[in-house]
Design a protein around this motif. Structure first.
Motif, PDB file in Angstrom:
ATOM      1  N   ASP A 171       0.874  -1.330   0.049  1.00 20.18           N
ATOM      2  CA  ASP A 171      -0.062  -0.062  -0.003  1.00 20.18           C
ATOM      3  C   ASP A 171       0.879   1.140  -0.142  1.00 20.18           C
ATOM      4  O   ASP A 171       0.621   2.269   1.016  1.00 20.18           O
TER       5      ASP A 171
ATOM      6  N   ASP B  29      -4.611   1.901   8.715  1.00 16.79           N
ATOM      7  CA  ASP B  29      -5.694   1.587   7.833  1.00 16.79           C
ATOM      8  C   ASP B  29      -5.440   0.188   7.077  1.00 16.79           C
ATOM      9  O   ASP B  29      -6.328  -0.466   6.682  1.00 16.79           O
ATOM     10  N   THR B  30      -4.061  -0.154   6.608  1.00 19.07           N
ATOM     11  CA  THR B  30      -3.710  -1.233   6.047  1.00 19.07           C
ATOM     12  C   THR B  30      -3.755  -2.421   6.889  1.00 19.07           C
ATOM     13  O   THR B  30      -4.038  -3.504   6.462  1.00 19.07           O
TER      14      THR B  30
ATOM     15  N   GLY C 276      -7.481  -2.980   7.608  1.00 14.20           N
ATOM     16  CA  GLY C 276      -8.321  -2.979   6.228  1.00 14.20           C
ATOM     17  C   GLY C 276      -9.347  -3.906   6.275  1.00 14.20           C
ATOM     18  O   GLY C 276     -10.600  -3.471   5.835  1.00 14.20           O
ATOM     19  N   ARG C 277      -9.139  -5.212   6.839  1.00 14.31           N
ATOM     20  CA  ARG C 277     -10.239  -5.957   6.724  1.00 14.31           C
ATOM     21  C   ARG C 277     -11.357  -5.801   7.580  1.00 14.31           C
ATOM     22  O   ARG C 277     -12.680  -5.970   7.446  1.00 14.31           O
TER      23      ARG C 277
ATOM     24  N   ASP D  18     -13.354  -3.205   8.195  1.00 11.95           N
ATOM     25  CA  ASP D  18     -13.838  -2.047   7.527  1.00 11.95           C
ATOM     26  C   ASP D  18     -15.191  -1.390   8.372  1.00 11.95           C
ATOM     27  O   ASP D  18     -15.552  -0.260   8.158  1.00 11.95           O
ATOM     28  N   TRP D  19     -15.448  -1.952   9.179  1.00 14.04           N
ATOM     29  CA  TRP D  19     -16.709  -1.484  10.254  1.00 14.04           C
ATOM     30  C   TRP D  19     -16.120  -0.679  11.403  1.00 14.04           C
ATOM     31  O   TRP D  19     -16.874   0.111  12.088  1.00 14.04           O
TER      32      TRP D  19
ATOM     33  N   VAL E  92     -13.431   5.261  11.578  1.00 12.54           N
ATOM     34  CA  VAL E  92     -12.174   5.635  10.747  1.00 12.54           C
ATOM     35  C   VAL E  92     -11.237   6.608  11.686  1.00 12.54           C
ATOM     36  O   VAL E  92     -10.341   6.674  11.759  1.00 12.54           O
TER      37      VAL E  92
END
Length: 280
Positions: free
Chosen positions: A14, A44-45, A48-49, A51-52, A55
């Motif tokens: 990434d 965030d990498t 990443g899985r 995503d819930w 942020v």
């Protein structure tokens, strides 16, 4: 080949540069190919899985060392992965207690063992806190937590789908420390009730701000745009609470929570004053 050796390989993850060293090591049970990956990896990498997750909870990047051992003979041998970082450069902002500035160090070690379709994952934290989880071939996890904010067991499915159920059996739960923020929520802050699986929880020795309960039971179910809290029963020395409610994603506010509760207390004025409400 029986032996593999390579130094100074490079890769990108990434956009981040990763150094790779590979070697073959002889162990008592046979040869093992060991790989070491080092470099800065963005939060965030890594997450990443998931995503819930909101942020704003995790940001920045930190230096990681990841060691992967692959046995040459895998009939019953384990694939072992260890990942470690001091998390300098990464920020955490979950609650007023669960917060870490970027410059602070918070060493973590993640050890993973894979045997067939069974995965064991351990998370070592400062002050001898530890989380251990085992996932079977069907994606069902059994997790044992010994942390500063929760002690007990959790069962959940790897998919975290809405039609699954999270089961919690906790000996200790500091719920306000885990989730409470004094400042109003910002955009992207907080989990949406629309994506949380059903919850079936029993917890003993629960703290919410200055309220303490000897036992709390809660059951929830999913509904369009909301979570239905079908049962909540909390029993403490000075206060008993029972009832039900909803947690909605509304059009006026990001989150709206409504409860219908029955309360019993030998000193209700002090009980609500402990939560910051005006004394009656």
């Amino acid at each position: 080949a029986d032996r593999i050796t390579s130094k100074g390989l490079g890769a990108r993850l990434d956009g981040s540069e990763i150094d790779i060293d590979i070697s073959t090591v002889e162990q008592s049970f046979g040869a093992v190919t060991s790989m070491r990956f080092t470099g800065d990896i963005a939060s965030d990498t890594l997450l990443g899985r998931f995503d819930w997750l909101p942020v704003v909870w995790f940001s920045g990047s930190s230096a990681w060392q990841i060691d992967l051992d692959i046995p040459h003979y895998q009939s019953e041998d384990d694939v072992i992965v260890e990942a470690r970082s001091d998390l300098v450069g990464a920020t955490v902002s979950i609650s007023d207690v669960l917060v870490k500035p970027a410059d602070d160090a918070y060493p973590v070690l993640i050890d993973t063992t894979v045997r067939g379709d069974v995965l064991h994952l351990g998370l070592s934290l400062p002050d001898d806190h530890r989380v251990d989880g085992t996932r079977d071939g069907g994606g069902d996890w059994v997790v044992d937590m010994q942390t500063a904010l929760a002690i007990g067991k959790v069962k959940l499915n790897d998919s975290m789908s809405r039609d699954s159920t999270i089961e919690l059996d906790l000996e200790r739960f500091w719920i306000s420390d885990m989730f409470y923020k004094a400042e109003p929520e910002q955009e992207g802050d907080g989990i949406s009730p629309e994506i949380i699986p059903s919850i079936d929880m029993i917890a003993r020795d629960v703290t919410w701000k200055r309220w303490s309960f000897d036992e709390v039971r809660m059951k929830t179910a999913n509904h369009a745009h909301s979570m239905l809290i079908s049962e909540i029963d909390a029993h403490g020395t000075d206060l008993d609470i029972s009832g039900k409610g909803t947690w909605l994603t509304g059009w006026r506010h990001p989150h709206e929570t409504t409860f219908t509760l029955e309360t019993t207390s030998n000193d209700f004025g002090n009980a609500i004053a402990a939560q910051g409400f005006d004394r009656i």
